[in-house]
Design an enzyme around this catalytic site. Structure first.
Site: not given
Length: 322
Positions: A79, A159, A263, A287-288
């Site tokens: 992103g 994704i 996440d 956020h992993i």
């Protein structure tokens, strides 16, 4: 010959990037990850390229500090909503990113969150900690099955496709997706292109895998949740701002939907007194999604290679069209 200068905004970037840059460019690394350290360091030297791995906006102040000779910005992420792309376009600065590299790791995280949320992981852990584990109650802690379910994916990019492929192994009944248009990849993996409303109302699980844009910003609002099944589960591994967080909290608290797995949140880091942390029907990870050794090394490697190619006047491996 004077070497071109590359500024790395984050001192924790994997060493593979430095190996790739070795003897080709002069590397300058920010002493800290904060804006002040980055701007202060840039103000002492002018650079030709920015290796961006920062947790905040790459804006006019930082771009100006880098100097007029800045030619390329490459972000160690798929992103790029954290970058002022309109300013780069105005200044004629090239942009590169790392699409696809993290897809498998992020998709794994999406399935982890979906399974944990559907089987009431957070609530179960709290029962253990609080000594309220019911041993003989047959109907205690019943969750939702992913086998035989209808799954909706918002954003069938790399994704989203990786999530869909994994879901096949769980024997889901149907995979739906929505977006701007039907994709040939959807047919290849047996996913059905439907309207947003159909996806909302029919899905047992909804995965958010769309980029953050003006169109997707807070797309999951009170109206969105009202159209979901009461047994529905939402998983977000994209960007926190895709969800109206206050609306999600109300939907979870009032039993409008069954559970959520996140996440990504807004803000990040999440405030330790956030209402999200008080809910039992949500699973949170910090956020992993792409946080594996192999994935982060591959992201750093691609970012470095993009920069070198751009500085040599060659097309980047993964350029962003501005």
């Amino acid at each position: 010959m004077t070497l071109k200068k590359v500024f790395i905004s984050n001192p924790t970037v994997p060493r593979v990037a430095y190996k790739i840059f070795e003897n080709s460019v002069e590397v300058i690394t920010s002493p800290g990850i904060d804006r002040e350290s980055i701007i202060k360091c840039l103000s002492r030297t002018k650079v030709d390229a920015l290796f961006w791995a920062g947790p905040f906006m790459l804006d006019k102040e930082i771009i100006d500090a880098a100097g007029q000779q800045l030619k390329v910005v490459c972000t160690m992420s798929a992103g790029y909503n954290q970058i002022d792309t309109s300013l780069l376009k105005t200044k004629g600065i090239l942009l590169g990113n790392t699409p696809g590299v993290s897809s498998d790791a992020v998709a794994d995280t999406a399935l982890l969150l979906a399974m944990a949320a559907s089987r009431r992981y957070t609530e179960g852990r709290r029962h253990i900690e609080e000594g309220t584990w019911e041993t003989f109650e047959i109907q205690w802690m019943l969750g939702q099955d992913i086998s035989g379910s209808t799954v909706g994916i918002i954003g069938l990019g790399s994704i989203g496709q990786a999530i869909a492929k994994r879901l096949k192994g769980f024997d889901v009944a149907k995979i739906l997706y929505t977006g701007h248009r039907e994709k040939p990849e959807g047919k290849e993996i047996g996913a059905l292109f439907v309207s947003q409303e159909t996806l909302n109302t029919e899905s047992d699980f909804i995965f958010l895998a769309a980029p953050l844009t003006n169109e997707t910003n807070q797309m999951c609002n009170a109206e969105f949740f009202s159209k979901m099944k009461k047994t529905g589960i939402i998983v977000n591994i994209s960007r926190g701002k895709l969800i109206d967080q206050a609306a999600l909290i109300r939907a979870l608290r009032d039993g409008e939907i069954f559970a959520a797995g996140l996440d990504v949140m807004d803000p990040e880091p999440l405030n330790k007194d956030s209402e999200l942390l008080k809910l039992s029907n949500i699973v949170l990870t910090p956020h992993i999604g792409s946080a594996t050794n192999n994935t982060r090394n591959a992201m750093a490697e691609l970012t470095a290679k993009n920069i070198l190619r751009a500085l040599r006047g060659e097309e980047m491996i993964t350029p962003v069209k501005l």
